[in-house]
Write a protein that holds these residues in place. Structure first.
Motif, PDB file in Angstrom:
ATOM      1  N   GLU A  39      44.482  44.650  36.603  1.00  0.00           N
ATOM      2  CA  GLU A  39      45.293  43.507  36.092  1.00  0.00           C
ATOM      3  C   GLU A  39      43.797  42.458  37.081  1.00  0.00           C
ATOM      4  O   GLU A  39      43.810  41.470  36.375  1.00  0.00           O
ATOM      5  N   SER A  40      44.462  42.969  38.234  1.00  0.00           N
ATOM      6  CA  SER A  40      43.985  41.380  39.261  1.00  0.00           C
ATOM      7  C   SER A  40      42.729  42.072  39.318  1.00  0.00           C
ATOM      8  O   SER A  40      42.221  40.799  39.697  1.00  0.00           O
ATOM      9  N   LEU A  41      42.375  42.906  39.465  1.00  0.00           N
ATOM     10  CA  LEU A  41      40.384  43.247  39.381  1.00  0.00           C
ATOM     11  C   LEU A  41      39.781  42.211  38.201  1.00  0.00           C
ATOM     12  O   LEU A  41      38.790  41.406  38.578  1.00  0.00           O
ATOM     13  N   GLU A  42      40.458  42.328  36.982  1.00  0.00           N
ATOM     14  CA  GLU A  42      39.934  41.417  35.574  1.00  0.00           C
ATOM     15  C   GLU A  42      40.127  40.365  35.939  1.00  0.00           C
ATOM     16  O   GLU A  42      39.806  39.065  35.461  1.00  0.00           O
ATOM     17  N   ALA A  43      41.406  39.807  36.511  1.00  0.00           N
ATOM     18  CA  ALA A  43      41.392  38.271  37.278  1.00  0.00           C
ATOM     19  C   ALA A  43      40.703  37.787  38.069  1.00  0.00           C
ATOM     20  O   ALA A  43      40.137  36.397  38.168  1.00  0.00           O
ATOM     21  N   HIS A  44      40.890  38.755  38.746  1.00  0.00           N
ATOM     22  CA  HIS A  44      40.174  38.261  40.295  1.00  0.00           C
ATOM     23  C   HIS A  44      38.537  38.459  40.534  1.00  0.00           C
ATOM     24  O   HIS A  44      38.138  37.630  41.715  1.00  0.00           O
ATOM     25  N   GLU A  45      38.152  39.550  39.972  1.00  0.00           N
ATOM     26  CA  GLU A  45      37.386  40.325  40.119  1.00  0.00           C
ATOM     27  C   GLU A  45      37.135  40.975  41.656  1.00  0.00           C
ATOM     28  O   GLU A  45      36.363  42.268  41.960  1.00  0.00           O
ATOM     29  N   LEU A  46      38.131  40.314  42.695  1.00  0.00           N
ATOM     30  CA  LEU A  46      37.509  40.548  44.166  1.00  0.00           C
ATOM     31  C   LEU A  46      39.212  41.293  44.636  1.00  0.00           C
ATOM     32  O   LEU A  46      39.808  39.968  44.742  1.00  0.00           O
TER      33      LEU A  46
END
Length: 99
Positions: A39-46
Motif C-alpha cells: 500500500e505504501s509503495l503504491e502511494a509513494h513508490e519509495l
C-alpha cells in the motif's frame, strides 16, 4: 527491474528525509507487513522501513524478503533501517522520474 548506480544514488538522496512507515517487529515479514508495504509503495513508490529489536531477522534479510514479496527493489540498508522502491501503477500520484 535492476536499478543502476545513478538511480540508487538518486533514490538514496530522496529517502534520506523520509521517516519509516513500515515497522517489522517480532512477527517478522508477515502477510500484514507485506500488505502495508505494498500500500505504501503504491502511494509513494519509495518507502523507508525499520526492523525492531524483537525481530529475529537481520536487517538485510528482512529487506530482501520484503522486497521479493512486494515486487520491489532494495535501495539501501543502514543499521536497522532500509529503503525499498517500486514504480506505482496509480495515475493520480506524482511519480519519481529516475535518471
Amino acid at each position: 527491474m535492476a536499478l543502476t548506480g545513478k538511480q540508487v544514488r538518486q533514490l538514496r538522496a530522496l529517502a534520506h528525509h523520509l521517516n519509516p512507515t513500515v515497522q517489522i517487529g517480532r512477527g517478522g515479514v508477515s502477510d500484514a507487513v507485506v500488505e502495508q508495504a505494498e500500500e505504501s509503495l503504491e502511494a509513494h513508490e519509495l518507502v523507508k522501513c525499520a526492523v525492531q529489536d524483537g525481530c529475529g531477522l537481520e536487517t538485510r534479510d528482512a529487506a530482501n524478503t520484503l522486497a521479493e514479496l512486494a515486487g520491489a527493489e532494495v535501495v539501501q540498508v543502514i543499521g536497522h533501517r532500509f529503503t525499498i522502491y517500486r514504480e506505482s501503477s496509480r495515475k493520480d500520484i506524482e511519480k519519481i522520474k529516475l535518471y
